[in-house]
Design an enzyme around this catalytic site. Structure first.
Site, PDB file in Angstrom:
ATOM      1  N   SER A   1      -1.717   5.012 -14.236  1.00 30.94           N
ATOM      2  CA  SER A   1      -2.682   4.737 -15.317  1.00 30.94           C
ATOM      3  C   SER A   1      -3.121   3.282 -15.457  1.00 30.94           C
ATOM      4  CB  SER A   1      -2.176   5.242 -16.682  1.00 30.94           C
ATOM      5  OG  SER A   1      -2.265   6.648 -16.750  1.00 30.94           O
ATOM      6  N   THR A   2      -2.673   2.391 -14.559  1.00 27.50           N
ATOM      7  CA  THR A   2      -3.022   0.971 -14.719  1.00 27.50           C
ATOM      8  C   THR A   2      -4.334   0.581 -14.053  1.00 27.50           C
ATOM      9  OG1 THR A   2      -1.730   0.309 -12.792  1.00 27.50           O
ATOM     10  CG2 THR A   2      -0.609   0.272 -14.933  1.00 27.50           C
ATOM     11  N   GLY A   3      -4.921   1.472 -13.282  1.00 27.87           N
ATOM     12  CA  GLY A   3      -6.189   1.166 -12.626  1.00 27.87           C
ATOM     13  C   GLY A   3      -7.358   1.493 -13.533  1.00 27.87           C
TER      14      GLY A   3
ATOM     15  N   GLY B   1      -9.268   4.800  -6.309  1.00 32.31           N
ATOM     16  CA  GLY B   1      -7.973   4.137  -6.404  1.00 32.31           C
ATOM     17  C   GLY B   1      -6.902   4.760  -5.528  1.00 32.31           C
ATOM     18  N   VAL B   2      -5.694   4.867  -6.083  1.00 32.81           N
ATOM     19  CA  VAL B   2      -4.551   5.446  -5.371  1.00 32.81           C
ATOM     20  C   VAL B   2      -4.877   6.870  -4.926  1.00 32.81           C
ATOM     21  CG1 VAL B   2      -2.170   6.247  -5.656  1.00 32.81           C
ATOM     22  CG2 VAL B   2      -2.830   4.013  -6.517  1.00 32.81           C
ATOM     23  N   ASP B   3      -5.493   7.641  -5.799  1.00 35.83           N
ATOM     24  CA  ASP B   3      -5.823   9.037  -5.511  1.00 35.83           C
ATOM     25  C   ASP B   3      -6.691   9.141  -4.256  1.00 35.83           C
ATOM     26  OD1 ASP B   3      -5.970  11.805  -5.896  1.00 35.83           O
ATOM     27  OD2 ASP B   3      -7.502  11.663  -7.442  1.00 35.83           O
TER      28      ASP B   3
ATOM     29  N   ASN C   1      -6.386  12.559 -10.564  1.00 33.45           N
ATOM     30  CA  ASN C   1      -7.184  12.957 -11.716  1.00 33.45           C
ATOM     31  C   ASN C   1      -6.950  14.456 -11.918  1.00 33.45           C
ATOM     32  OD1 ASN C   1      -9.233  14.509 -10.285  1.00 33.45           O
ATOM     33  ND2 ASN C   1     -10.074  12.553  -9.620  1.00 33.45           N
TER      34      ASN C   1
ATOM     35  N   TYR D   1      -7.785   3.789 -15.486  1.00 34.90           N
ATOM     36  CA  TYR D   1      -7.406   4.298 -16.816  1.00 34.90           C
ATOM     37  C   TYR D   1      -6.983   3.178 -17.759  1.00 34.90           C
ATOM     38  CZ  TYR D   1      -7.668   9.112 -15.067  1.00 34.90           C
ATOM     39  OH  TYR D   1      -8.077  10.318 -14.546  1.00 34.90           O
TER      40      TYR D   1
ATOM     41  N   ASP E   1       0.852  -1.190   0.000  1.00 39.30           N
ATOM     42  CA  ASP E   1       0.000   0.000   0.000  1.00 39.30           C
ATOM     43  C   ASP E   1       0.889   1.242   0.000  1.00 39.30           C
ATOM     44  OD1 ASP E   1      -1.650   2.143   0.705  1.00 39.30           O
ATOM     45  OD2 ASP E   1      -2.653   1.062   2.330  1.00 39.30           O
TER      46      ASP E   1
END
Length: 169
Positions: A122-124, A32-34, A24, A126, A10
């Site tokens: 960008s792998t989530g 997600g991460v954001d 974003n 996006y 994490d």
């Protein structure tokens, strides 16, 4: 020379000078991460993001760019927010994804950060394919001149870790 290390876990639990947020363009939090970084980091991050929107980034942060805020309650000094591109089969956006890593390292250098923790940008939601994203991330970090001593890729699951490990060698 920058050392590249990999961690499965994490990113909000990492200790680093700077933690990179796959943000974003609004800079006001998301999923997600954001969302995880905003939740764990607390209101100070959102407050600084709102100030950025009120001044330099009124229309939001452009894809491929990066900007820093406090890290709030995270075990870091700064959060570097970067906006990754949405994957497209019909348009090559790999230059924008590479720019996320270059720009984040440029901001890290401006801040004097020596350790930087990156997610797989960008792998989530996006939908960038993990293999291609890992290749772009590792190649870009290796090719970018920076004073950052350690780039740590923090991968959420075993599959992502394995894909990045294959790229790092």
């Amino acid at each position: 020379m920058t050392t590249i290390t990999l961690v499965q876990g994490d990113i909000t639990r990492e200790t680093a000078d700077a933690i990179v947020n796959a943000a974003n363009s609004s800079l006001l939090g998301g999923g997600g991460v954001d969302g995880a970084i905003h939740r764990r980091g607390g209101p100070a991050i959102l407050e600084e993001c709102r100030k950025l929107r009120a001044s330099h980034h009124g229309k939001g942060l452009q894809t491929g760019r990066a900007v820093a805020t406090t890290a709030g309650n995270l075990d870091a000094r700064w959060v570097i927010h970067t906006v990754g591109p949405v994957y497209s089969r019909s348009e090559d956006r790999s230059g924008l994804l590479a720019s996320c890593y270059r720009e984040s390292l440029r901001v890290a250098d401006e801040l004097g950060a020596r350790t930087v923790a990156f997610p797989a940008v960008s792998t989530g939601v996006y939908r960038w394919p993990m293999e291609d994203a890992a290749r772009i991330a590792v190649e870009t970090v290796r090719a970018t001149e920076t004073a950052v001593e350690e780039v740590r890729f923090v991968l959420f699951d075993e599959r992502a870790y394995g894909v990045f490990a294959a790229q790092v060698g």
